[in-house]
Design a protein around this motif. Structure first.
Motif, PDB file in Angstrom:
ATOM      1  N   SER A   2      33.169  29.332  51.436  1.00  0.00           N
ATOM      2  CA  SER A   2      31.750  29.352  51.804  1.00  0.00           C
ATOM      3  C   SER A   2      31.490  28.673  53.143  1.00  0.00           C
ATOM      4  N   GLN A   3      32.440  27.894  53.629  1.00  0.00           N
ATOM      5  CA  GLN A   3      32.262  27.175  54.888  1.00  0.00           C
ATOM      6  C   GLN A   3      33.006  27.826  56.042  1.00  0.00           C
ATOM      7  N   ALA A   4      33.429  29.065  55.876  1.00  0.00           N
ATOM      8  CA  ALA A   4      34.219  29.746  56.908  1.00  0.00           C
ATOM      9  C   ALA A   4      33.452  29.893  58.218  1.00  0.00           C
ATOM     10  N   GLU A   5      32.150  30.086  58.134  1.00  0.00           N
ATOM     11  CA  GLU A   5      31.360  30.286  59.353  1.00  0.00           C
ATOM     12  C   GLU A   5      31.321  29.044  60.232  1.00  0.00           C
ATOM     13  N   THR A   6      31.529  27.863  59.649  1.00  0.00           N
ATOM     14  CA  THR A   6      31.452  26.625  60.428  1.00  0.00           C
ATOM     15  C   THR A   6      32.819  25.992  60.644  1.00  0.00           C
ATOM     16  N   ASP A   7      33.863  26.582  60.129  1.00  0.00           N
ATOM     17  CA  ASP A   7      35.203  26.025  60.260  1.00  0.00           C
ATOM     18  C   ASP A   7      35.742  26.273  61.668  1.00  0.00           C
ATOM     19  N   PRO A   8      36.134  25.219  62.392  1.00  0.00           N
ATOM     20  CA  PRO A   8      36.630  25.415  63.768  1.00  0.00           C
ATOM     21  C   PRO A   8      37.918  26.237  63.829  1.00  0.00           C
ATOM     22  N   LEU A   9      38.774  26.136  62.827  1.00  0.00           N
ATOM     23  CA  LEU A   9      39.999  26.930  62.822  1.00  0.00           C
ATOM     24  C   LEU A   9      39.687  28.415  62.708  1.00  0.00           C
ATOM     25  N   ILE A  10      38.747  28.762  61.842  1.00  0.00           N
ATOM     26  CA  ILE A  10      38.343  30.168  61.689  1.00  0.00           C
ATOM     27  C   ILE A  10      37.764  30.682  63.007  1.00  0.00           C
ATOM     28  N   GLU A  11      36.968  29.862  63.658  1.00  0.00           N
ATOM     29  CA  GLU A  11      36.380  30.256  64.949  1.00  0.00           C
ATOM     30  C   GLU A  11      37.471  30.523  65.991  1.00  0.00           C
ATOM     31  N   GLU A  12      38.470  29.647  66.048  1.00  0.00           N
ATOM     32  CA  GLU A  12      39.570  29.842  66.994  1.00  0.00           C
ATOM     33  C   GLU A  12      40.350  31.115  66.683  1.00  0.00           C
ATOM     34  N   LEU A  13      40.612  31.361  65.410  1.00  0.00           N
ATOM     35  CA  LEU A  13      41.337  32.576  65.026  1.00  0.00           C
ATOM     36  C   LEU A  13      40.552  33.833  65.391  1.00  0.00           C
ATOM     37  N   ARG A  14      39.243  33.803  65.165  1.00  0.00           N
ATOM     38  CA  ARG A  14      38.423  34.963  65.520  1.00  0.00           C
ATOM     39  C   ARG A  14      38.452  35.210  67.022  1.00  0.00           C
ATOM     40  N   ASN A  15      38.425  34.159  67.795  1.00  0.00           N
ATOM     41  CA  ASN A  15      38.477  34.320  69.251  1.00  0.00           C
ATOM     42  C   ASN A  15      39.822  34.864  69.703  1.00  0.00           C
ATOM     43  N   GLU A  16      40.885  34.457  69.019  1.00  0.00           N
ATOM     44  CA  GLU A  16      42.222  34.884  69.414  1.00  0.00           C
ATOM     45  C   GLU A  16      42.552  36.300  68.948  1.00  0.00           C
ATOM     46  N   LEU A  17      42.083  36.677  67.761  1.00  0.00           N
ATOM     47  CA  LEU A  17      42.497  37.941  67.166  1.00  0.00           C
ATOM     48  C   LEU A  17      41.666  39.151  67.589  1.00  0.00           C
ATOM     49  N   TYR A  18      40.408  38.950  67.926  1.00  0.00           N
ATOM     50  CA  TYR A  18      39.534  40.077  68.231  1.00  0.00           C
ATOM     51  C   TYR A  18      39.322  40.194  69.737  1.00  0.00           C
ATOM     52  N   CYS A  19      39.312  41.427  70.213  1.00  0.00           N
ATOM     53  CA  CYS A  19      39.168  41.695  71.652  1.00  0.00           C
ATOM     54  C   CYS A  19      37.738  41.493  72.140  1.00  0.00           C
ATOM     55  N   GLU A  20      36.786  41.554  71.242  1.00  0.00           N
ATOM     56  CA  GLU A  20      35.382  41.360  71.578  1.00  0.00           C
ATOM     57  C   GLU A  20      34.825  40.257  70.692  1.00  0.00           C
ATOM     58  N   PRO A  21      33.678  39.705  71.034  1.00  0.00           N
ATOM     59  CA  PRO A  21      33.126  38.636  70.199  1.00  0.00           C
ATOM     60  C   PRO A  21      32.956  39.090  68.751  1.00  0.00           C
ATOM     61  N   TYR A  22      33.373  38.254  67.820  1.00  0.00           N
ATOM     62  CA  TYR A  22      33.361  38.594  66.400  1.00  0.00           C
ATOM     63  C   TYR A  22      31.962  38.977  65.924  1.00  0.00           C
ATOM     64  N   ASP A  23      30.952  38.259  66.381  1.00  0.00           N
ATOM     65  CA  ASP A  23      29.579  38.521  65.942  1.00  0.00           C
ATOM     66  C   ASP A  23      29.041  39.859  66.438  1.00  0.00           C
ATOM     67  N   SER A  24      29.656  40.429  67.470  1.00  0.00           N
ATOM     68  CA  SER A  24      29.153  41.691  68.015  1.00  0.00           C
ATOM     69  C   SER A  24      29.782  42.922  67.341  1.00  0.00           C
ATOM     70  N   ILE A  25      30.760  42.720  66.476  1.00  0.00           N
ATOM     71  CA  ILE A  25      31.433  43.839  65.826  1.00  0.00           C
ATOM     72  C   ILE A  25      30.537  44.399  64.725  1.00  0.00           C
ATOM     73  N   GLU A  26      30.340  45.705  64.745  1.00  0.00           N
ATOM     74  CA  GLU A  26      29.539  46.369  63.717  1.00  0.00           C
ATOM     75  C   GLU A  26      30.474  46.780  62.576  1.00  0.00           C
TER      76      GLU A  26
END
Length: 105
Positions: A2-26
């Motif tokens: 439930s805390q994935a949205e605020t976890d700094p590790l999850i944020e870093e992984l999203r930045n590293e794995l996705y070519c575009e910002p995670y929040d912009s993906i439909e």
């Protein structure tokens, strides 16, 4: 979970794995996409229907209390199962990948 949205590790992984910002993906538009090299058989119509139904279940707020209770029960079961496996195998488990995943959880 439930805390994935605020976890700094999850944020870093999203930045590293996705070519575009995670929040912009439909995600609704990409749900049924499969890379051509991975598409050994087309997704059946029933599977697409089931995925759409599960998306509604995940996103409608009316299902939130039920969904959260089921998710918590499932996560509790998984943690109990991993602890039991550690005890039964004297913390060796069945392989290095399994142990790494258990350590992350």
């Amino acid at each position: 979970y439930s805390q994935a949205e605020t976890d700094p590790l999850i944020e870093e992984l999203r930045n590293e794995l996705y070519c575009e910002p995670y929040d912009s993906i439909e995600w609704d538009r990409t749900r049924h996409l499969v890379a051509s090299m991975d598409n050994y058989s087309p997704i059946p119509t029933f599977m697409k229907f089931a995925q759409n139904c599960l998306s509604v279940y995940e996103n409608w707020k009316i299902f939130r209390p039920f969904r959260d209770a089921i998710r918590k029960a499932g996560l509790d079961f998984c943690l109990e199962y991993m602890r039991a496996e550690d005890l039964q195998t004297n913390f060796i488990d069945i392989g290095p990948v399994n142990k790494a995943l258990n350590m992350v959880s």
